[in-house]
Design a protein around this motif. Structure first.
Motif, PDB file in Angstrom:
ATOM      1  N   GLN A   1       0.970  -1.363   0.142  1.00 24.59           N
ATOM      2  CA  GLN A   1      -0.136  -0.033   0.191  1.00 24.59           C
ATOM      3  C   GLN A   1       0.935   1.184   0.083  1.00 24.59           C
ATOM      4  OE1 GLN A   1      -3.129  -0.220   2.779  1.00 24.59           O
ATOM      5  NE2 GLN A   1      -3.774   2.062   2.682  1.00 24.59           N
ATOM      6  N   VAL A   2       0.535   2.121  -0.837  1.00 24.23           N
ATOM      7  CA  VAL A   2       1.228   3.458  -0.654  1.00 24.23           C
ATOM      8  C   VAL A   2       0.387   4.594   0.043  1.00 24.23           C
ATOM      9  CG1 VAL A   2       0.105   4.125  -3.154  1.00 24.23           C
ATOM     10  CG2 VAL A   2       2.459   4.783  -2.693  1.00 24.23           C
ATOM     11  N   GLN A   3       1.199   5.178   0.357  1.00 18.83           N
ATOM     12  CA  GLN A   3       0.822   6.650   1.208  1.00 18.83           C
ATOM     13  C   GLN A   3       1.221   7.774   0.589  1.00 18.83           C
ATOM     14  OE1 GLN A   3       2.822   4.228   3.272  1.00 18.83           O
ATOM     15  NE2 GLN A   3       0.809   3.319   3.542  1.00 18.83           N
ATOM     16  N   LEU A   4       0.467   8.806   0.158  1.00 20.92           N
ATOM     17  CA  LEU A   4       0.937   9.881  -0.643  1.00 20.92           C
ATOM     18  C   LEU A   4       0.834  11.318   0.068  1.00 20.92           C
ATOM     19  CD1 LEU A   4      -1.364   8.940  -3.796  1.00 20.92           C
ATOM     20  CD2 LEU A   4       1.004   8.665  -3.404  1.00 20.92           C
ATOM     21  N   VAL A   5       1.608  12.162   0.174  1.00 21.28           N
ATOM     22  CA  VAL A   5       1.458  13.311   0.772  1.00 21.28           C
ATOM     23  C   VAL A   5       1.676  14.458  -0.289  1.00 21.28           C
ATOM     24  CG1 VAL A   5       2.510  14.885   2.393  1.00 21.28           C
ATOM     25  CG2 VAL A   5       2.382  12.433   2.867  1.00 21.28           C
ATOM     26  N   GLU A   6       0.983  15.387  -0.422  1.00 22.89           N
ATOM     27  CA  GLU A   6       1.146  16.535  -1.288  1.00 22.89           C
ATOM     28  C   GLU A   6       1.686  17.605  -0.369  1.00 22.89           C
ATOM     29  OE1 GLU A   6      -2.820  14.472  -2.433  1.00 22.89           O
ATOM     30  OE2 GLU A   6      -1.908  15.113  -0.867  1.00 22.89           O
ATOM     31  N   SER A   7       2.357  18.624  -1.441  1.00 19.60           N
ATOM     32  CA  SER A   7       2.754  19.816  -0.705  1.00 19.60           C
ATOM     33  C   SER A   7       3.023  20.861  -1.950  1.00 19.60           C
ATOM     34  CB  SER A   7       4.018  19.673  -0.024  1.00 19.60           C
ATOM     35  OG  SER A   7       5.034  19.312  -0.943  1.00 19.60           O
ATOM     36  N   GLY A   8       3.299  22.244  -1.528  1.00 20.03           N
ATOM     37  CA  GLY A   8       3.509  22.997  -2.602  1.00 20.03           C
ATOM     38  C   GLY A   8       2.341  23.944  -3.052  1.00 20.03           C
ATOM     39  N   GLY A   9       1.152  23.901  -2.268  1.00 16.84           N
ATOM     40  CA  GLY A   9       0.034  24.858  -2.729  1.00 16.84           C
ATOM     41  C   GLY A   9       0.381  26.027  -1.928  1.00 16.84           C
ATOM     42  N   GLY A  10      -0.477  26.881  -2.385  1.00 11.41           N
ATOM     43  CA  GLY A  10      -0.431  28.292  -1.870  1.00 11.41           C
ATOM     44  C   GLY A  10      -1.024  29.371  -2.896  1.00 11.41           C
ATOM     45  N   LEU A  11      -0.725  30.567  -2.226  1.00  8.37           N
ATOM     46  CA  LEU A  11      -1.586  31.638  -2.940  1.00  8.37           C
ATOM     47  C   LEU A  11      -0.795  32.357  -4.071  1.00  8.37           C
ATOM     48  CD1 LEU A  11      -3.976  33.980  -3.118  1.00  8.37           C
ATOM     49  CD2 LEU A  11      -2.558  35.023  -1.172  1.00  8.37           C
ATOM     50  N   VAL A  12      -1.284  32.577  -5.203  1.00  5.56           N
ATOM     51  CA  VAL A  12      -0.318  33.071  -6.271  1.00  5.56           C
ATOM     52  C   VAL A  12      -1.193  34.094  -6.989  1.00  5.56           C
ATOM     53  CG1 VAL A  12      -0.797  30.981  -7.733  1.00  5.56           C
ATOM     54  CG2 VAL A  12       1.339  32.232  -7.984  1.00  5.56           C
ATOM     55  N   ARG A  13      -0.663  34.883  -7.651  1.00  8.23           N
ATOM     56  CA  ARG A  13      -1.295  35.752  -8.579  1.00  8.23           C
ATOM     57  C   ARG A  13      -1.548  35.342  -9.958  1.00  8.23           C
ATOM     58  NH1 ARG A  13      -1.178  41.018  -6.615  1.00  8.23           N
ATOM     59  NH2 ARG A  13       0.240  41.463  -4.908  1.00  8.23           N
ATOM     60  N   PRO A  14      -2.635  35.755 -10.598  1.00  7.46           N
ATOM     61  CA  PRO A  14      -2.818  35.129 -11.951  1.00  7.46           C
ATOM     62  C   PRO A  14      -1.467  35.459 -12.888  1.00  7.46           C
ATOM     63  CG  PRO A  14      -4.658  36.410 -11.237  1.00  7.46           C
ATOM     64  CD  PRO A  14      -3.565  36.704 -10.157  1.00  7.46           C
ATOM     65  N   GLY A  15      -1.379  34.493 -13.640  1.00  4.70           N
ATOM     66  CA  GLY A  15      -0.049  34.467 -14.366  1.00  4.70           C
ATOM     67  C   GLY A  15       1.031  33.970 -13.641  1.00  4.70           C
ATOM     68  N   GLY A  16       1.021  33.693 -12.341  1.00  8.46           N
ATOM     69  CA  GLY A  16       2.174  33.243 -11.752  1.00  8.46           C
ATOM     70  C   GLY A  16       2.271  31.469 -11.962  1.00  8.46           C
ATOM     71  N   SER A  17       3.031  30.966 -11.219  1.00 10.09           N
ATOM     72  CA  SER A  17       3.386  29.464 -11.145  1.00 10.09           C
ATOM     73  C   SER A  17       3.655  28.840  -9.899  1.00 10.09           C
ATOM     74  CB  SER A  17       4.836  29.468 -11.827  1.00 10.09           C
ATOM     75  OG  SER A  17       4.743  29.889 -13.305  1.00 10.09           O
ATOM     76  N   LEU A  18       3.412  27.778  -9.937  1.00  7.52           N
ATOM     77  CA  LEU A  18       3.574  26.943  -8.522  1.00  7.52           C
ATOM     78  C   LEU A  18       3.981  25.753  -9.176  1.00  7.52           C
ATOM     79  CD1 LEU A  18       0.387  27.615  -6.330  1.00  7.52           C
ATOM     80  CD2 LEU A  18       2.724  28.234  -5.678  1.00  7.52           C
ATOM     81  N   ARG A  19       4.922  24.795  -8.146  1.00  8.80           N
ATOM     82  CA  ARG A  19       5.099  23.533  -8.324  1.00  8.80           C
ATOM     83  C   ARG A  19       4.759  22.574  -7.236  1.00  8.80           C
ATOM     84  NH1 ARG A  19      10.448  20.100  -9.230  1.00  8.80           N
ATOM     85  NH2 ARG A  19      10.970  20.613  -7.107  1.00  8.80           N
ATOM     86  N   LEU A  20       3.735  21.619  -7.466  1.00  9.95           N
ATOM     87  CA  LEU A  20       3.187  20.865  -6.543  1.00  9.95           C
ATOM     88  C   LEU A  20       3.822  19.452  -6.730  1.00  9.95           C
ATOM     89  CD1 LEU A  20      -0.660  21.156  -7.119  1.00  9.95           C
ATOM     90  CD2 LEU A  20       0.813  22.529  -5.820  1.00  9.95           C
ATOM     91  N   SER A  21       3.959  18.969  -5.254  1.00 10.42           N
ATOM     92  CA  SER A  21       4.853  17.702  -5.145  1.00 10.42           C
ATOM     93  C   SER A  21       3.931  16.598  -4.245  1.00 10.42           C
ATOM     94  CB  SER A  21       5.962  17.718  -4.326  1.00 10.42           C
ATOM     95  OG  SER A  21       7.032  18.564  -4.745  1.00 10.42           O
TER      96      SER A  21
END
Length: 115
Positions: A1-21
């Motif tokens: 069984q695999v466990q998954l943990v996301e990170s990298g979200g947040g507040l960003v302005r339109p046109g901006g970038s984020l990287r989720l893991s």
């Protein structure tokens, strides 16, 4: 069984970038089809991007050309690079790992695109 943990979200302005893991433990992620979904209250959960066990990529039309999914087998992690973000990309983003009838989900990470 695999466990998954996301990170990298947040507040960003339109046109901006984020990287989720999406970091996996308990199993090797590359044996699963892995994907990123997003959920907005009152709307159906949407598949955003997927990478199959064999490395085949899929993107929803709404993110094609802006988002990139990738998998780092050495780090047992799947990423979602999001560029040119729009207000309509605001959602909770979750990753999943599927193998046969089994599907495993992380808790999600919130992305808010706002000026």
């Amino acid at each position: 069984q695999v466990q998954l943990v996301e990170s990298g979200g947040g507040l960003v302005r339109p046109g901006g970038s984020l990287r989720l893991s999406c970091a996996a433990s308990g199993s090797i992620l590359s044996i699963y089809h892995t994907g990123w979904y997003r959920q907005v209250p009152g709307k159906v959960r949407e598949l955003v991007a997927r990478v199959t066990r064999g490395g085949v990529l899929f993107y929803a039309d709404s993110v094609l050309g802006r988002f990139t999914i990738s998998r780092d087998d050495a780090k047992n992690t799947v990423y979602l690079e999001m560029n040119s973000l729009k207000q309509e990309d605001t959602a909770v983003y979750c990753c999943d790992a599927e193998s046969g009838p089994n599907a495993y989900w992380g808790q999600g990470t919130r992305v808010t695109v706002s000026s």
